[in-house]
Design an enzyme around this catalytic site. Structure first.
Site, PDB file in Angstrom:
ATOM      1  N   LYS A  16      -3.571  13.460 -11.121  1.00  0.00           N
ATOM      2  CA  LYS A  16      -4.367  14.007  -9.992  1.00  0.00           C
ATOM      3  C   LYS A  16      -3.637  13.684  -8.688  1.00  0.00           C
ATOM      4  CE  LYS A  16      -8.026  11.554  -8.333  1.00  0.00           C
ATOM      5  NZ  LYS A  16      -7.988  11.275  -6.892  1.00  0.00           N
ATOM      6  N   ASN A  17      -3.209  12.430  -8.521  1.00  0.00           N
ATOM      7  CA  ASN A  17      -2.686  11.989  -7.229  1.00  0.00           C
ATOM      8  C   ASN A  17      -1.252  12.425  -6.971  1.00  0.00           C
ATOM      9  OD1 ASN A  17      -5.179  10.989  -6.783  1.00  0.00           O
ATOM     10  ND2 ASN A  17      -4.643   8.846  -7.103  1.00  0.00           N
ATOM     11  N   ARG A  37     -11.396  13.666   0.405  1.00  0.00           N
ATOM     12  CA  ARG A  37     -10.656  13.028   1.493  1.00  0.00           C
ATOM     13  C   ARG A  37      -9.212  13.475   1.503  1.00  0.00           C
ATOM     14  NH1 ARG A  37      -9.231   8.976   4.585  1.00  0.00           N
ATOM     15  NH2 ARG A  37      -7.151   8.157   4.196  1.00  0.00           N
ATOM     16  N   CYS A  92     -14.899  10.089  -1.744  1.00  0.00           N
ATOM     17  CA  CYS A  92     -15.693   8.971  -2.292  1.00  0.00           C
ATOM     18  C   CYS A  92     -15.936   7.946  -1.183  1.00  0.00           C
ATOM     19  CB  CYS A  92     -14.913   8.261  -3.392  1.00  0.00           C
ATOM     20  SG  CYS A  92     -14.938   9.150  -4.930  1.00  0.00           S
ATOM     21  N   ARG A 116     -11.812   4.445   5.343  1.00  0.00           N
ATOM     22  CA  ARG A 116     -10.754   5.423   5.009  1.00  0.00           C
ATOM     23  C   ARG A 116     -10.404   6.304   6.217  1.00  0.00           C
ATOM     24  NH1 ARG A 116     -11.614   7.934  -0.611  1.00  0.00           N
ATOM     25  NH2 ARG A 116      -9.397   7.674  -0.675  1.00  0.00           N
ATOM     26  N   PRO A 117     -10.085   5.670   7.348  1.00  0.00           N
ATOM     27  CA  PRO A 117      -9.740   6.465   8.531  1.00  0.00           C
ATOM     28  C   PRO A 117      -8.411   7.202   8.301  1.00  0.00           C
ATOM     29  CG  PRO A 117      -9.216   4.178   8.912  1.00  0.00           C
ATOM     30  CD  PRO A 117      -9.878   4.238   7.581  1.00  0.00           C
ATOM     31  N   ILE A 118      -8.064   8.009   9.238  1.00  0.00           N
ATOM     32  CA  ILE A 118      -6.773   8.702   9.143  1.00  0.00           C
ATOM     33  C   ILE A 118      -5.937   8.415  10.386  1.00  0.00           C
ATOM     34  CG2 ILE A 118      -7.520  10.570   7.599  1.00  0.00           C
ATOM     35  CD1 ILE A 118      -7.903  12.329  10.069  1.00  0.00           C
ATOM     36  N   ASP A 119      -6.190   7.238  10.985  1.00  0.00           N
ATOM     37  CA  ASP A 119      -5.459   6.873  12.215  1.00  0.00           C
ATOM     38  C   ASP A 119      -3.945   6.812  11.994  1.00  0.00           C
ATOM     39  OD1 ASP A 119      -6.229   4.707  10.552  1.00  0.00           O
ATOM     40  OD2 ASP A 119      -5.543   3.287  12.056  1.00  0.00           O
ATOM     41  N   LEU A 120      -3.509   6.350  10.829  1.00  0.00           N
ATOM     42  CA  LEU A 120      -2.056   6.257  10.586  1.00  0.00           C
ATOM     43  C   LEU A 120      -1.449   7.660  10.487  1.00  0.00           C
ATOM     44  CD1 LEU A 120      -2.007   3.381   7.926  1.00  0.00           C
ATOM     45  CD2 LEU A 120      -1.574   3.209  10.384  1.00  0.00           C
ATOM     46  N   ASP A 143      -7.026   1.534  -7.910  1.00  0.00           N
ATOM     47  CA  ASP A 143      -7.790   2.530  -8.683  1.00  0.00           C
ATOM     48  C   ASP A 143      -8.180   2.015 -10.057  1.00  0.00           C
ATOM     49  OD1 ASP A 143      -5.971   5.425  -7.420  1.00  0.00           O
ATOM     50  OD2 ASP A 143      -7.508   4.130  -6.561  1.00  0.00           O
ATOM     51  N   ILE A 165      -7.263  -3.585  -0.977  1.00  0.00           N
ATOM     52  CA  ILE A 165      -6.898  -2.298  -0.373  1.00  0.00           C
ATOM     53  C   ILE A 165      -8.075  -1.634   0.329  1.00  0.00           C
ATOM     54  CG2 ILE A 165      -5.872  -0.024  -0.829  1.00  0.00           C
ATOM     55  CD1 ILE A 165      -3.942  -2.313  -1.438  1.00  0.00           C
ATOM     56  N   ARG A 177     -14.157  14.677 -11.005  1.00  0.00           N
ATOM     57  CA  ARG A 177     -13.166  14.924  -9.941  1.00  0.00           C
ATOM     58  C   ARG A 177     -11.771  14.497 -10.394  1.00  0.00           C
ATOM     59  NH1 ARG A 177     -14.343  12.197  -4.450  1.00  0.00           N
ATOM     60  NH2 ARG A 177     -12.226  12.975  -4.278  1.00  0.00           N
TER      61      ARG A 177
HETATM   62  C1  EPZ Z   1      -4.519   7.354  -2.239  1.00  0.00           C
HETATM   63  O1  EPZ Z   1      -5.571   7.427  -1.291  1.00  0.00           O
HETATM   64  C2  EPZ Z   1      -5.154   7.749  -3.564  1.00  0.00           C
HETATM   65  N1  EPZ Z   1      -5.672   9.119  -3.469  1.00  0.00           N
HETATM   66  C3  EPZ Z   1      -6.295   6.786  -3.884  1.00  0.00           C
HETATM   67  O2  EPZ Z   1      -6.810   7.149  -5.164  1.00  0.00           O
HETATM   68  C4  EPZ Z   1      -5.728   5.370  -3.961  1.00  0.00           C
HETATM   69  O3  EPZ Z   1      -6.782   4.466  -4.173  1.00  0.00           O
HETATM   70  C5  EPZ Z   1      -5.014   5.033  -2.645  1.00  0.00           C
HETATM   71  O4  EPZ Z   1      -4.005   6.025  -2.365  1.00  0.00           O
HETATM   72  C6  EPZ Z   1      -4.340   3.676  -2.691  1.00  0.00           C
HETATM   73  O5  EPZ Z   1      -3.438   3.646  -3.750  1.00  0.00           O
HETATM   74  C7  EPZ Z   1      -4.818  10.144  -3.605  1.00  0.00           C
HETATM   75  O6  EPZ Z   1      -3.622   9.981  -3.775  1.00  0.00           O
HETATM   76  C8  EPZ Z   1      -5.421  11.521  -3.539  1.00  0.00           C
HETATM   77  P1  EPZ Z   1      -4.238   4.950   1.520  1.00  0.00           P
HETATM   78  P2  EPZ Z   1      -5.249   7.296   0.294  1.00  0.00           P
HETATM   79  O7  EPZ Z   1      -3.992   5.827   2.686  1.00  0.00           O
HETATM   80  O8  EPZ Z   1      -3.982   7.992   0.611  1.00  0.00           O
HETATM   81  C9  EPZ Z   1      -6.345   2.453   4.928  1.00  0.00           C
HETATM   82  C10 EPZ Z   1      -8.465   7.714  -6.711  1.00  0.00           C
HETATM   83  O9  EPZ Z   1      -9.377   7.041  -7.209  1.00  0.00           O
HETATM   84  N2  EPZ Z   1      -5.884   3.522   5.819  1.00  0.00           N
HETATM   85  O10 EPZ Z   1      -3.075   4.288   0.846  1.00  0.00           O
HETATM   86  O11 EPZ Z   1      -6.470   7.679   1.023  1.00  0.00           O
HETATM   87  C11 EPZ Z   1      -7.477   2.966   4.062  1.00  0.00           C
HETATM   88  O12 EPZ Z   1      -8.690   2.829   4.770  1.00  0.00           O
HETATM   89  C12 EPZ Z   1      -8.179   7.603  -5.239  1.00  0.00           C
HETATM   90  O13 EPZ Z   1      -7.706   8.495  -7.359  1.00  0.00           O
HETATM   91  C13 EPZ Z   1      -6.047   3.358   7.191  1.00  0.00           C
HETATM   92  O14 EPZ Z   1      -6.559   2.344   7.646  1.00  0.00           O
HETATM   93  O15 EPZ Z   1      -5.047   5.737   0.403  1.00  0.00           O
HETATM   94  C14 EPZ Z   1      -7.416   2.076   2.862  1.00  0.00           C
HETATM   95  O16 EPZ Z   1      -8.132   0.877   3.135  1.00  0.00           O
HETATM   96  C15 EPZ Z   1      -9.153   6.675  -4.526  1.00  0.00           C
HETATM   97  N3  EPZ Z   1      -5.658   4.343   8.020  1.00  0.00           N
HETATM   98  C16 EPZ Z   1      -5.927   1.758   2.726  1.00  0.00           C
HETATM   99  O17 EPZ Z   1      -5.326   2.108   3.980  1.00  0.00           O
HETATM  100  C17 EPZ Z   1      -5.072   5.497   7.556  1.00  0.00           C
HETATM  101  O18 EPZ Z   1      -4.702   6.365   8.386  1.00  0.00           O
HETATM  102  C18 EPZ Z   1      -5.258   2.555   1.618  1.00  0.00           C
HETATM  103  O19 EPZ Z   1      -5.361   3.886   1.952  1.00  0.00           O
HETATM  104  C19 EPZ Z   1      -4.905   5.649   6.171  1.00  0.00           C
HETATM  105  C20 EPZ Z   1      -5.319   4.652   5.321  1.00  0.00           C
END
Ligand code: EPZ
Length: 419
Positions: free
Chosen positions: A23-24, A93, A117, A122-126, A305, A327, A397
């Site tokens: 999926k990812n 998301r 979920c 899960r912000p998108i600030d980065l 995950d 995480i 999903r």
């Molecule tokens: C990906 O989500 C995966 N989803 C998630 O899998 C997985 O848990 C996660 O990576 C970590 O490995 C997909 O690939 C579709 P992150 P993503 O950005 O990209 C914080 C599943 O069950 N963060 O690495 O959203 C965030 O809040 C899903 O298949 C910021 O603060 O994960 C989190 O605490 C769930 N600002 C941490 O980083 C940002 O701009 C990890 O998020 C982005 C993220």
């Protein structure tokens, strides 16, 4: 309409299961097809809700999508829109990575804050601060984000946190950039390597995927290709845990055990025998597992995950296990549901303390999110009697044909759609 799984537990799982496409990896790779104004053929894309939603958005944008026999053919020649519809954005998301691809090709994109979920802020600030560094102007108005620029200019971007989505978004937005983009403190997940391999096959120039430093040199155009996405390492880990919690003996058709080393190591520490050879992973579980400690970390550490799925597996182990979730800040919502089945889990901040119990008892429990739902299915497989897991839309999903695959391994599980 909320559907449920009805599970009659207490049976050892035995037999063979083939792990579906990831999926990812599929989601960013489907996004990448937006960058090629031609036809891209993708194989092994799992037919799950998240890929269906992503393909719906591509069709909304103007792509022609043909599905069949494990193949998805996407023609992105005639894209007429650059906004992601809110009702689809809210369902998932990870649709935010479509923004990077749309921006990469059209230099503009409009989208709302992502849904998905509820496992934390899960912000998108980065993502947004990276887009700014690439020369993209961002304006926000009543929940909508509009990104626009004349051209994308390669930049050096250091990520505060190795965010998977932000790393993918920067790659997608930088493919046609002027100059070179360097990402430091990049995420190293295998799904990012798969995305880079697919894009490089299309003619992009990405170096270092899978390491902390990724270099993207802008190119002028991409070409039509076909690509097989990697298998799903979290689904593989879920099935290994399903064998572990039922004292089972199963064989996975899964070609990349090197992607799940932390999971294999922890299951061996808990007393399972695991052999990997020629595209297969074979697990034999003991009657009783030993307690182990887990800390979730960015790849190549133990994957977040797998946290809920592993917690469920440890509920009936001998001794006390400690899990630390590093995480996401809210990824223990499944715990009250597991405790309803007789588990003894105590949450103290980021830590879950799991006191092993003799056995779980069947109950009616509710999925709280994708992996939280999967952990309840495993608990149901272990508990004697009939367990009902409701709200399984979350599970659908991310897991393709989960009940069918479990039935083939000897589980008694039926999908029922309540009104
Ligand atoms: C990906 O989500 C995966 N989803 C998630 O899998 C997985 O848990 C996660 O990576 C970590 O490995 C997909 O690939 C579709 P992150 P993503 O950005 O990209 C914080 C599943 O069950 N963060 O690495 O959203 C965030 O809040 C899903 O298949 C910021 O603060 O994960 C989190 O605490 C769930 N600002 C941490 O980083 C940002 O701009 C990890 O998020 C982005 C993220």
């Amino acid at each position: 309409m909320m559907s449920s799984y009805i599970i009659e537990g207490g049976k050892r799982l035995e037999g063979e299961v083939t792990i579906s496409g990831s999926k990812n990896a599929s989601l960013p790779i489907i996004a990448a097809t937006i960058l090629n104004p031609g036809t891209t053929k993708l194989y092994d894309i799992p037919n799950i809700h998240d890929t269906q939603i992503t393909l719906e958005i591509l069709k909304y944008l103007g792509c022609k999508v043909k599905k069949g026999h494990g193949k998805v053919e996407i023609n992105s020649k005639k894209i007429t829109k650059t906004d992601i519809p809110e009702h689809l954005m809210n369902q998932m998301r990870s649709t935010v990575i479509l923004a990077g691809a749309i921006l990469g090709r059209f230099k503009e994109a409009t989208f709302s804050y992502p849904g998905g979920c509820d496992i934390g802020a899960r912000p998108i600030d980065l993502h947004l601060s990276a887009f700014k560094k690439l020369g993209i102007n961002i304006s926000e108005y009543s929940g909508f984000i509009t990104c626009k620029c004349d051209k994308i200019i390669g930049a050096n971007i250091d990520l505060d946190f190795p965010s998977v989505g932000a790393t993918e978004n920067i790659i997608l937005a930088s493919i046609y950039a002027e100059g070179t983009t360097h990402i430091t403190n990049a995420a190293m997940e295998p799904e990012i390597v798969d995305l880079a391999q697919c894009l490089n096959k299309m003619g992009a120039k990405i170096e270092g995927a899978g390491t902390k430093i990724i270099k993207i040199t802008g190119v002028q155009k991409l070409k039509d290709i076909s690509y097989n996405v990697m298998q799903d390492r979290i689904e593989a880990g879920t099935f290994l845990c399903a064998a572990a919690i039922t004292g089972g003996d199963i064989c996975l058709n899964y070609r990349t055990p090197e992607h799940i080393t932390p999971i294999i190591n922890k299951l061996e520490e808990a007393g399972c025998e695991i052999k990997t050879a020629k595209g297969k992973v074979h697990i034999k579980a003991p009657k009783k597992l030993k307690a182990v400690d887990i800390k979730t970390m960015p790849y190549p550490g133990f994957p977040t995950d797998m946290q809920s799925v592993f917690a469920s597996t440890l509920t009936t182990s001998k001794g006390t296990s400690m899990i630390v979730e590093n995480i996401f800040e809210n990824r223990y919502r499944y715990v009250p549901e597991l405790n309803k089945m007789g588990a003894k889990i105590n949450i103290e901040g980021k830590t879950a303390v799991i006191k092993g119990v003799k056995k779980l008892s069947s109950a009616k429990v509710k999925s709280t999110d994708l992996r939280g739902g999967a952990c309840l299915v495993l608990a149901g497989l272990s508990a004697k009697g009939v367990t009902t897991v409701t709200n399984i839309e979350y599970i659908l999903r991310g897991y393709e044909k989960l009940d069918e695959k479990l039935r083939k391994l000897g589980a008694t599980i039926q999908l029922s759609s309540e009104m």
